[in-house]
Design an enzyme around this catalytic site. Structure first.
Site, PDB file in Angstrom:
ATOM      1  N   ARG A  65       0.846  -1.197   0.000  1.00 58.47           N
ATOM      2  CA  ARG A  65       0.000   0.000   0.000  1.00 58.47           C
ATOM      3  C   ARG A  65       0.882   1.248   0.000  1.00 58.47           C
ATOM      4  NH1 ARG A  65      -2.627  -3.920   2.765  1.00 58.47           N
ATOM      5  NH2 ARG A  65      -4.908  -4.009   2.777  1.00 58.47           N
TER       6      ARG A  65
ATOM      7  N   HIS B 200      -0.080   3.272   4.741  1.00 55.57           N
ATOM      8  CA  HIS B 200      -0.692   2.212   5.570  1.00 55.57           C
ATOM      9  C   HIS B 200      -0.240   0.822   5.127  1.00 55.57           C
ATOM     10  CE1 HIS B 200      -3.696   4.860   7.636  1.00 55.57           C
ATOM     11  NE2 HIS B 200      -3.553   5.562   6.534  1.00 55.57           N
TER      12      HIS B 200
ATOM     13  N   ARG C 120      -8.894  -3.743   9.736  1.00 52.63           N
ATOM     14  CA  ARG C 120      -7.434  -3.715   9.573  1.00 52.63           C
ATOM     15  C   ARG C 120      -6.879  -2.463  10.253  1.00 52.63           C
ATOM     16  NH1 ARG C 120      -3.563  -1.675   6.000  1.00 52.63           N
ATOM     17  NH2 ARG C 120      -1.664  -2.924   5.885  1.00 52.63           N
TER      18      ARG C 120
ATOM     19  N   ASN D 232      -9.020   6.582  11.294  1.00 53.20           N
ATOM     20  CA  ASN D 232      -7.726   6.610  11.975  1.00 53.20           C
ATOM     21  C   ASN D 232      -7.947   6.649  13.482  1.00 53.20           C
ATOM     22  OD1 ASN D 232      -5.999   6.583   9.750  1.00 53.20           O
ATOM     23  ND2 ASN D 232      -5.877   8.819   9.613  1.00 53.20           N
TER      24      ASN D 232
ATOM     25  N   PHE E 133      -2.557  15.568  -0.685  1.00 53.79           N
ATOM     26  CA  PHE E 133      -2.156  14.292  -0.078  1.00 53.79           C
ATOM     27  C   PHE E 133      -0.804  13.788  -0.606  1.00 53.79           C
ATOM     28  CE2 PHE E 133      -2.732   9.621   0.747  1.00 53.79           C
ATOM     29  CZ  PHE E 133      -2.767   9.710   2.122  1.00 53.79           C
TER      30      PHE E 133
ATOM     31  N   HIS F  17     -12.433   1.199   0.789  1.00 52.48           N
ATOM     32  CA  HIS F  17     -12.747   2.327  -0.091  1.00 52.48           C
ATOM     33  C   HIS F  17     -13.808   3.187   0.597  1.00 52.48           C
ATOM     34  CE1 HIS F  17     -13.498   4.766  -3.443  1.00 52.48           C
ATOM     35  NE2 HIS F  17     -14.138   3.948  -4.253  1.00 52.48           N
TER      36      HIS F  17
ATOM     37  N   ARG G 165     -10.624  11.265  -1.464  1.00 55.31           N
ATOM     38  CA  ARG G 165     -10.483   9.862  -1.065  1.00 55.31           C
ATOM     39  C   ARG G 165     -11.426   8.987  -1.880  1.00 55.31           C
ATOM     40  NH1 ARG G 165     -10.990   9.031   5.218  1.00 55.31           N
ATOM     41  NH2 ARG G 165      -9.872   7.110   4.731  1.00 55.31           N
TER      42      ARG G 165
ATOM     43  N   TYR H  48      -9.159   5.576  -3.498  1.00 53.77           N
ATOM     44  CA  TYR H  48      -9.089   4.194  -2.986  1.00 53.77           C
ATOM     45  C   TYR H  48      -9.369   3.166  -4.077  1.00 53.77           C
ATOM     46  CZ  TYR H  48      -8.459   6.024   1.669  1.00 53.77           C
ATOM     47  OH  TYR H  48      -7.942   6.678   2.752  1.00 53.77           O
TER      48      TYR H  48
ATOM     49  N   ARG I 158      -2.818  -2.067  -7.148  1.00 59.71           N
ATOM     50  CA  ARG I 158      -2.298  -2.922  -6.072  1.00 59.71           C
ATOM     51  C   ARG I 158      -2.765  -4.365  -6.220  1.00 59.71           C
ATOM     52  NH1 ARG I 158      -3.211  -4.320  -0.717  1.00 59.71           N
ATOM     53  NH2 ARG I 158      -5.372  -3.609  -0.693  1.00 59.71           N
TER      54      ARG I 158
HETATM   55 FE1  HDD Z   1      -6.172   7.055   3.233  1.00 60.41          FE
HETATM   56  C1  HDD Z   1      -5.193   3.849   2.851  1.00 60.41           C
HETATM   57  C2  HDD Z   1      -7.235   6.354   6.434  1.00 60.41           C
HETATM   58  C3  HDD Z   1      -6.819  10.407   3.773  1.00 60.41           C
HETATM   59  C4  HDD Z   1      -5.530   7.685   0.012  1.00 60.41           C
HETATM   60  N1  HDD Z   1      -6.188   5.424   4.412  1.00 60.41           N
HETATM   61  C5  HDD Z   1      -5.749   4.178   4.067  1.00 60.41           C
HETATM   62  C6  HDD Z   1      -5.954   3.262   5.153  1.00 60.41           C
HETATM   63  C7  HDD Z   1      -6.536   3.977   6.169  1.00 60.41           C
HETATM   64  C8  HDD Z   1      -6.681   5.330   5.699  1.00 60.41           C
HETATM   65  C9  HDD Z   1      -6.935   3.458   7.518  1.00 60.41           C
HETATM   66  C10 HDD Z   1      -5.567   1.801   5.161  1.00 60.41           C
HETATM   67  C11 HDD Z   1      -6.714   0.915   4.771  1.00 60.41           C
HETATM   68  C12 HDD Z   1      -6.296  -0.530   4.884  1.00 60.41           C
HETATM   69  O1  HDD Z   1      -6.100  -0.988   6.025  1.00 60.41           O
HETATM   70  O2  HDD Z   1      -6.150  -1.175   3.852  1.00 60.41           O
HETATM   71  N2  HDD Z   1      -6.805   8.180   4.814  1.00 60.41           N
HETATM   72  C13 HDD Z   1      -7.305   7.671   5.996  1.00 60.41           C
HETATM   73  C14 HDD Z   1      -7.933   8.750   6.743  1.00 60.41           C
HETATM   74  C15 HDD Z   1      -7.802   9.881   5.999  1.00 60.41           C
HETATM   75  C16 HDD Z   1      -7.109   9.522   4.779  1.00 60.41           C
HETATM   76  C17 HDD Z   1      -8.599   8.578   8.082  1.00 60.41           C
HETATM   77  C18 HDD Z   1      -8.274  11.275   6.282  1.00 60.41           C
HETATM   78  C19 HDD Z   1      -9.300  11.554   7.008  1.00 60.41           C
HETATM   79  N3  HDD Z   1      -6.142   8.739   2.113  1.00 60.41           N
HETATM   80  C20 HDD Z   1      -6.467  10.020   2.493  1.00 60.41           C
HETATM   81  C21 HDD Z   1      -6.424  10.915   1.355  1.00 60.41           C
HETATM   82  C22 HDD Z   1      -6.070  10.131   0.280  1.00 60.41           C
HETATM   83  C23 HDD Z   1      -5.898   8.781   0.780  1.00 60.41           C
HETATM   84  C24 HDD Z   1      -6.723  12.399   1.390  1.00 60.41           C
HETATM   85  C25 HDD Z   1      -5.876  10.505  -1.164  1.00 60.41           C
HETATM   86  C26 HDD Z   1      -6.361  11.544  -1.743  1.00 60.41           C
HETATM   87  N4  HDD Z   1      -5.411   5.968   1.724  1.00 60.41           N
HETATM   88  C27 HDD Z   1      -5.287   6.424   0.457  1.00 60.41           C
HETATM   89  C28 HDD Z   1      -4.874   5.345  -0.528  1.00 60.41           C
HETATM   90  C29 HDD Z   1      -4.751   4.092   0.403  1.00 60.41           C
HETATM   91  C30 HDD Z   1      -5.112   4.655   1.762  1.00 60.41           C
HETATM   92  C31 HDD Z   1      -3.715   5.686  -1.383  1.00 60.41           C
HETATM   93  C32 HDD Z   1      -3.450   3.325   0.363  1.00 60.41           C
HETATM   94  C33 HDD Z   1      -3.824   1.868   0.323  1.00 60.41           C
HETATM   95  C34 HDD Z   1      -5.259   1.856   0.135  1.00 60.41           C
HETATM   96  O3  HDD Z   1      -5.723   3.133   0.072  1.00 60.41           O
HETATM   97  O4  HDD Z   1      -5.950   0.876   0.030  1.00 60.41           O
HETATM   98  O5  HDD Z   1      -5.852   5.176  -1.485  1.00 60.41           O
END
Ligand code: HDD
Length: 680
Positions: A69, A72, A109, A145, A158, A336, A355, A359, A366
């Site tokens: 990822r 995370h 997770r 979170n 981001f 997602h 977001r 996702y 991925r």
């Molecule tokens: Fe995110 C993963 C939580 C903002 C883009 N995010 C990811 C995961 C968590 C969060 C818990 C792991 C999920 C798992 O266990 O597979 N993220 C947050 C929270 C945010 C946040 C609480 C703000 C309130 N995230 C955020 C933004 C973006 C992303 C603003 C993009 C614009 N996040 C992602 C991602 C991930 C991710 C790149 C990486 C792996 C995945 O999604 O599955 O899409």
């Protein structure tokens, strides 16, 4: 074990395979005679291309990894269920939030954000808390979170934020750390980050356990009831065991002693049957009150103080089953934010909107294409029918001649709600009125970056403030550029003058001349000092024993602690037996940082054992409860502790000892000790 009626577990059973009693075959099901020697031309000759078993085995190995990822990457997951206390039909049409008789299966997770998949668990970082509800109306993902606010206000920032906090691009250093120049450079230039940085420097960033941390949906979401009426909502998870953290020095040592500290803790608790539990809480805000706050509900760098809008506890979640296979389940689970069910909708929070794009996009790369929802852990328990079919790794054989709509050849199926005239359970978007010009501009209602950072600081107890100042000093102590540190101190002057002064002092620079007056408001709910501290369930206690120890008293204490759910381990200089007791861990193979408390049982030999003395001093330094039975007195003396706060000494009567020790453990930590003078 998971509930036998769990729809998700029954579905997973169809995919579970056991190798017990089986014979080795190729992927084509052909039995293999020998998997240790490749096919060669003669005993010392070259390997033959026709060795299909060799080629398949090596090829499969070469392709075992998928991209981790992008954030995370490191995590741990578990299955469980969610059960509602009271119907929320007044606010939402979501079936699982209306029917109290339902037990909705979940997969959760937990994760760290910045580190790679192989990084240590105990680092200063936000923890991810992502929950997939397998509801009868489809999957709902609450991707949150353990902190209620975020670093940035608009998702377009981001990539910048993540690039700043991740290892620096030229040398990929440091791993899983925010203590470096690029992160703090971003901080000094991006004032909206200030509130979140206060959380990140607080003890929330170093949780004792995934089981002992809160979860937050962060954004303001929207519940929508059957009549189409919307209500703003913030989601909260509250751990039944309370919210507890490690201390920084301990964190650093755990990284070496057990890099899997948080993952192991979750796994072992579930294996032992001590199922982690959280309550779901909601902060509900009527639509008409949207503009009644001194911040914008759409701004993810703000909380709604619980004293302003109380948290209504509506249900509980229990995690009761570990995955069978880390890769298949925990690595391949795909969350997602846009996975919503009828009755739950988004708001225009620009972070959430981003977001909702990111996702799905990230899962496509991925997990190698668009069919990842068919991976067992991702499959909804609700039926799936649509015309989206081909692509890599299609596992389903769709029958029939049509994959378009409308069609007449397949009787119009699968048919949309409108075409079928059956609107039962269809997802309907909230009809929010939107108009405006296309602009790239942040609303002025997002402009206040400091008031809530000040609120957080004001709400901290003395020891929490001390830890925050120490965290700033550690982090900025790793920053090379002096001007970055100076600018960060200037930012802190907008939060609180005393905070800025303390950090400036530690960095050997003058306190800022101008500071913003502190508004003086507090939110007691933000302080971990106010969290419940009444349980020792699942706490790990080391019993330090050596040959000749009087084990009678220790046995009584052990029984009393275990009755309250604590986990006791016998730690001795050698493995095997001490008297009639079996040793669990050898002293030199463990460390005090792996335990919540220590009981000095004795005998005298331990007083001359450096490991044992260090163990006690270190436990004291980290604020842990220490108990000493009469046989442990010599060791207690040898540790030469500078005080006795949180120490239940040998003078305590036999009758009172176990209860007093348990009470000290339940306190989690004693923070009023003079620990700076303790060399450990
Ligand atoms: Fe995110 C993963 C939580 C903002 C883009 N995010 C990811 C995961 C968590 C969060 C818990 C792991 C999920 C798992 O266990 O597979 N993220 C947050 C929270 C945010 C946040 C609480 C703000 C309130 N995230 C955020 C933004 C973006 C992303 C603003 C993009 C614009 N996040 C992602 C991602 C991930 C991710 C790149 C990486 C792996 C995945 O999604 O599955 O899409």
């Amino acid at each position: 074990m998971a509930d036998g009626n769990d729809e998700k577990q029954r579905q997973l059973d169809r995919y579970r395979v056991d190798s017990e009693g089986s014979r080795l075959t190729t992927d084509q099901g052909v039995r293999v005679d020998d998997t240790d020697n490749s096919l060669s031309a003669g005993e010392r000759g070259p390997t033959l291309l026709e060795d299909f078993h060799f080629r398949e085995k090596i090829t499969r190995f070469d392709h075992e990894r998928i991209p981790e990822r992008v954030v995370h990457a490191r995590g741990a997951g578990a299955y469980g269920y969610f059960q509602l206390y009271e119907s929320l039909a007044e606010f939402t049409a979501a079936d699982f939030l209306c029917d109290t008789s339902l037990r909705t299966p979940v997969f959760v997770r937990f994760s760290t954000v910045a580190g790679s998949r192989g990084s240590a668990d105990t680092v200063r970082d936000v923890r991810g808390f992502a929950t997939k509800f397998y509801t009868r109306q489809g999957n709902y993902d609450l991707v949150g979170n353990n902190m209620p606010v975020f670093f940035i206000q608009d998702g377009i920032k981001f990539p910048d934020f993540v690039h700043a906090v991740k290892p620096e691009p030229h040398n990929e250093i440091p791993q899983a750390q925010s203590a470096h120049d690029t992160f703090w450079d971003f901080v000094q230039l991006q004032p909206e980050i200030t509130h979140m940085v206060m959380w990140l420097m607080s003890d929330r960033a170093i949780p004792r356990s995934f089981r002992m941390m809160q979860g937050f949906g962060v954004h303001t979401f929207r519940l929508v009831n059957a009549d189409g009426r919307g209500t703003f909502v913030k989601f909260h998870w509250r751990p039944v065991l309370g919210t507890h953290s490690l201390v920084w020095d301990e964190v650093l040592r755990i990284q070496g002693n057990d890099p899997d500290f948080n993952r192991r803790d979750l796994w072992e608790a579930i294996e032992r049957g001590a199922f982690p539990e959280w309550e779901l809480g909601l902060q509900l805000v009527p639509e008409e009150d949207e503009h009644g706050f001194d911040f914008d509900l759409l701004d993810a760098t703000k909380i709604i103080p619980e004293e302003t809008v109380p948290v209504r506890v509506v249900g509980r979640m229990v995690l009761d089953r570990n995955p069978d296979n880390f890769f298949a389940e925990t690595e391949q689970v795909a969350f997602h934010t846009a996975n919503v069910v009828p009755g739950i909708d988004f708001t225009n929070d620009p972070l959430l909107q981003a977001r909702n794009f990111s996702y799905l996009d990230t899962q496509l790369i991925r997990l190698g294409g668009p069919n990842f929802a068919q991976i067992p852990v991702n499959r909804p328990v609700a039926p799936v029918h649509n015309d989206q079919r081909d692509g890599y790794n299609q596992r389903i054989v769709h029958r029939g001649r049509t994959s378009y709509a409308p069609n007449s050849i397949s009787g119009g199926c699968p048919m949309s709600g409108v075409l079928s005239g059956d609107m039962e359970g269809v997802y309907r978007h909230y009809q929010e009125r939107v108009d405006g010009a296309k602009i790239r501009k942040r609303s002025p209602s997002f402009d206040d970056h400091y008031s809530q950072a000040t609120l957080f600081w004001n709400s901290m107890s003395g020891w929490e403030r001390r830890h925050i100042v120490e965290a700033f000093l550690f982090e900025l102590g790793h920053v090379e550029r002096r001007y970055i540190k100076e600018q960060v101190v200037q930012r802190l002057a907008n939060v609180d003058g005393d905070l800025a002064r303390q950090v400036a002092e530690g960095l050997g620079m003058p306190a800022p001349a101008v500071t913003t007056p502190n508004h003086g408001r507090t939110s007691p709910a933000l302080s971990q000092a106010n969290a419940p501290r009444d349980s020792i369930a699942t706490r790990k206690i080391a019993f330090l024993v050596a040959d000749g120890a009087d084990l009678g008293r220790a046995g009584q204490v052990r029984a009393a602690l275990e009755e309250k759910g604590a986990v006791c381990e016998i730690v001795a200089p050698h493995e095997g037996q001490v008297g009639s007791v079996t040793v669990d861990r050898q002293l030199s193979a463990v460390s005090s940082v792996l335990y919540d408390a220590v009981l000095l049982v004795g005998d005298g030999e331990l007083a001359g054992n450096g490991h044992a003395v260090h163990f006690v001093r270190e436990a004291f330094k980290h604020g842990k409860a220490i108990g000493a039975l009469p046989g442990g007195e010599a060791l207690l003396e040898a540790a030469a502790l500078p005080g006795r706060q949180g120490v239940i000494g040998p003078e305590t009567t036999r009758d009172e000892f176990a209860a007093a020790f348990a009470a000290a453990i339940a306190e989690h930590r004693t923070f009023d000790r003079d620990v700076d003078s303790v060399a450990a």
